[in-house]
Design a protein around this motif. Structure first.
Motif, PDB file in Angstrom:
ATOM      1  N   LEU A  19       7.303 -21.841   7.989  1.00 28.39           N
ATOM      2  CA  LEU A  19       6.620 -20.755   7.291  1.00 28.39           C
ATOM      3  C   LEU A  19       6.958 -20.832   5.813  1.00 28.39           C
ATOM      4  O   LEU A  19       8.116 -20.719   5.432  1.00 28.39           O
ATOM      5  CB  LEU A  19       7.068 -19.385   7.837  1.00 28.39           C
ATOM      6  N   GLN A  20       5.953 -21.029   4.994  1.00 29.56           N
ATOM      7  CA  GLN A  20       6.171 -21.094   3.554  1.00 29.56           C
ATOM      8  C   GLN A  20       5.473 -19.963   2.805  1.00 29.56           C
ATOM      9  O   GLN A  20       5.962 -19.505   1.778  1.00 29.56           O
ATOM     10  CB  GLN A  20       5.720 -22.455   3.014  1.00 29.56           C
ATOM     11  N   THR A  21       4.326 -19.530   3.302  1.00 32.08           N
ATOM     12  CA  THR A  21       3.603 -18.423   2.668  1.00 32.08           C
ATOM     13  C   THR A  21       3.291 -17.362   3.709  1.00 32.08           C
ATOM     14  O   THR A  21       2.569 -17.620   4.673  1.00 32.08           O
ATOM     15  CB  THR A  21       2.286 -18.895   2.022  1.00 32.08           C
ATOM     16  N   LEU A  22       3.856 -16.175   3.507  1.00 35.79           N
ATOM     17  CA  LEU A  22       3.641 -15.052   4.418  1.00 35.79           C
ATOM     18  C   LEU A  22       2.841 -13.976   3.710  1.00 35.79           C
ATOM     19  O   LEU A  22       3.100 -13.654   2.547  1.00 35.79           O
ATOM     20  CB  LEU A  22       4.968 -14.447   4.877  1.00 35.79           C
ATOM     21  N   GLY A  23       1.883 -13.395   4.403  1.00 41.56           N
ATOM     22  CA  GLY A  23       1.143 -12.254   3.880  1.00 41.56           C
ATOM     23  C   GLY A  23       1.472 -11.013   4.689  1.00 41.56           C
ATOM     24  O   GLY A  23       1.431 -11.046   5.921  1.00 41.56           O
ATOM     25  N   ILE A  24       1.828  -9.937   4.006  1.00 42.72           N
ATOM     26  CA  ILE A  24       2.168  -8.676   4.668  1.00 42.72           C
ATOM     27  C   ILE A  24       1.261  -7.591   4.116  1.00 42.72           C
ATOM     28  O   ILE A  24       1.256  -7.345   2.907  1.00 42.72           O
ATOM     29  CB  ILE A  24       3.646  -8.311   4.441  1.00 42.72           C
ATOM     30  N   GLY A  29       1.855   3.487   2.828  1.00 41.27           N
ATOM     31  CA  GLY A  29       2.793   4.225   3.644  1.00 41.27           C
ATOM     32  C   GLY A  29       3.033   3.641   5.015  1.00 41.27           C
ATOM     33  O   GLY A  29       3.666   4.274   5.863  1.00 41.27           O
ATOM     34  N   SER A  30       2.566   2.416   5.262  1.00 39.52           N
ATOM     35  CA  SER A  30       2.734   1.799   6.579  1.00 39.52           C
ATOM     36  C   SER A  30       4.092   1.132   6.745  1.00 39.52           C
ATOM     37  O   SER A  30       4.475   0.762   7.856  1.00 39.52           O
ATOM     38  CB  SER A  30       1.632   0.763   6.832  1.00 39.52           C
ATOM     39  N   ARG A 140       0.027 -13.976   8.825  1.00 36.18           N
ATOM     40  CA  ARG A 140      -0.276 -12.678   8.215  1.00 36.18           C
ATOM     41  C   ARG A 140       0.195 -11.564   9.150  1.00 36.18           C
ATOM     42  O   ARG A 140      -0.110 -11.568  10.344  1.00 36.18           O
ATOM     43  CB  ARG A 140      -1.767 -12.535   7.928  1.00 36.18           C
ATOM     44  N   ILE A 141       0.943 -10.633   8.581  1.00 37.06           N
ATOM     45  CA  ILE A 141       1.524  -9.521   9.323  1.00 37.06           C
ATOM     46  C   ILE A 141       0.883  -8.237   8.823  1.00 37.06           C
ATOM     47  O   ILE A 141       0.866  -7.975   7.616  1.00 37.06           O
ATOM     48  CB  ILE A 141       3.049  -9.463   9.114  1.00 37.06           C
ATOM     49  N   CYS A 142       0.360  -7.443   9.738  1.00 32.70           N
ATOM     50  CA  CYS A 142      -0.241  -6.157   9.380  1.00 32.70           C
ATOM     51  C   CYS A 142       0.568  -5.029  10.002  1.00 32.70           C
ATOM     52  O   CYS A 142       0.955  -5.097  11.173  1.00 32.70           O
ATOM     53  CB  CYS A 142      -1.691  -6.095   9.860  1.00 32.70           C
ATOM     54  N   LEU A 143       0.819  -3.983   9.225  1.00 33.56           N
ATOM     55  CA  LEU A 143       1.511  -2.809   9.703  1.00 33.56           C
ATOM     56  C   LEU A 143       0.615  -1.589   9.564  1.00 33.56           C
ATOM     57  O   LEU A 143      -0.206  -1.514   8.645  1.00 33.56           O
ATOM     58  CB  LEU A 143       2.809  -2.575   8.914  1.00 33.56           C
ATOM     59  N   TYR A 144       0.771  -0.638  10.478  1.00 31.88           N
ATOM     60  CA  TYR A 144       0.067   0.630  10.344  1.00 31.88           C
ATOM     61  C   TYR A 144       0.929   1.733  10.933  1.00 31.88           C
ATOM     62  O   TYR A 144       1.907   1.475  11.658  1.00 31.88           O
ATOM     63  CB  TYR A 144      -1.310   0.582  11.018  1.00 31.88           C
ATOM     64  N   LEU A 194       0.654  -7.772  14.569  1.00 28.54           N
ATOM     65  CA  LEU A 194       0.297  -6.382  14.291  1.00 28.54           C
ATOM     66  C   LEU A 194       1.451  -5.484  14.730  1.00 28.54           C
ATOM     67  O   LEU A 194       1.885  -5.545  15.887  1.00 28.54           O
ATOM     68  CB  LEU A 194      -0.981  -5.995  15.031  1.00 28.54           C
ATOM     69  N   ILE A 195       1.916  -4.646  13.795  1.00 32.03           N
ATOM     70  CA  ILE A 195       3.089  -3.807  14.048  1.00 32.03           C
ATOM     71  C   ILE A 195       2.732  -2.343  13.838  1.00 32.03           C
ATOM     72  O   ILE A 195       2.204  -1.960  12.790  1.00 32.03           O
ATOM     73  CB  ILE A 195       4.259  -4.193  13.117  1.00 32.03           C
ATOM     74  N   ASN A 196       3.048  -1.514  14.819  1.00 34.94           N
ATOM     75  CA  ASN A 196       2.847  -0.069  14.741  1.00 34.94           C
ATOM     76  C   ASN A 196       4.179   0.586  14.384  1.00 34.94           C
ATOM     77  O   ASN A 196       5.155   0.468  15.130  1.00 34.94           O
ATOM     78  CB  ASN A 196       2.331   0.451  16.085  1.00 34.94           C
TER      79      ASN A 196
END
Length: 212
Positions: A19-24, A29-30, A140-144, A194-196
């Motif tokens: 892993l060299q480039t991570l997108g978050i 407010g997530s 890519r990691i998404c939080l909500y 995907l993280i809640n």
């Protein structure tokens, strides 16, 4: 997977060069900024750049020229792609990936700083990540989170650090939530992970990068 185990798993992948480039990314407010800072500290600030994308969000004078189709009485928030300077952001990411230094954009609330292209790892954090080509990132990691949790986080941040009133933050939270559901929520499906984080929990709902 608990948060500490998850962070260590990412660290091992970064340490091995997988892993060299991570997108978050995620709505305001997530908890994405906190996660990015924790990863940056874990991998070592001498080995990784943290590119925060809030500075690529266009200011109100530009966004006031248009109105959301579904919410004509509201201002455009960062939930819509047109609120972001995506061309400049993509250019800066590619420059760092190519080993070039960049100077970040300066805002009233954040000074410009130099990011070194010699660092092998790049963490890109912010709402803008959702609107960029997925090919730019290894993961890519998404939080909500739920509305109450995001509002509490916004009040803590914006009142203390951005000199905004509680009434202003509460009013803007409603606009952001409306537009988040209409325009931004769909981008959650593009994330590898995907993280809640509702009610300050940490629940991985989807993980297509590695298993528990």
């Amino acid at each position: 997977m608990e948060k500490e185990i998850f962070l260590n798993s990412l660290y091992q992948e970064m340490d091995k060069g997988n892993l060299q480039t991570l997108g978050i990314y995620g709505h305001g407010g997530s908890g994405k900024s906190v996660l990015a800072q924790e990863l940056w500290t874990l991998i070592g600030k001498n080995r990784a750049n943290l590119l925060e994308t809030d500075v690529y969000v266009l200011d109100g004078s530009v966004r006031d020229l248009v109105a959301p189709r579904s919410f004509l009485d509201q201002k455009v928030t960062a939930c819509m792609p047109l609120a972001h300077e995506l061309g400049s952001l993509e250019r800066d990411i590619k420059a760092l990936q190519a080993g070039l230094d960049i100077l970040t954009i300066e805002r009233d609330w954040q000074q410009s700083k130099r990011l070194s292209g010699e660092k092998p790892i790049l963490i890109v954090e912010g709402m803008s990540v959702a609107f960029l080509p997925s090919a730019l990132f290894d993961v890519r990691i998404c939080l909500y989170t739920d509305e109450a949790t995001s509002l509490a986080r916004r009040l803590t941040r914006d009142v203390a650090h951005r000199n905004r009133s509680q009434d202003f933050v509460k009013a803007m939270e409603k606009e952001r939530r409306d537009q988040y559901r209409a325009y931004y929520e769909a981008y959650q499906a593009q994330a590898d992970i995907l993280i809640n984080q509702s009610q300050n929990q940490f629940v991985i709902e989807r993980n297509t990068y590695f298993s528990d």
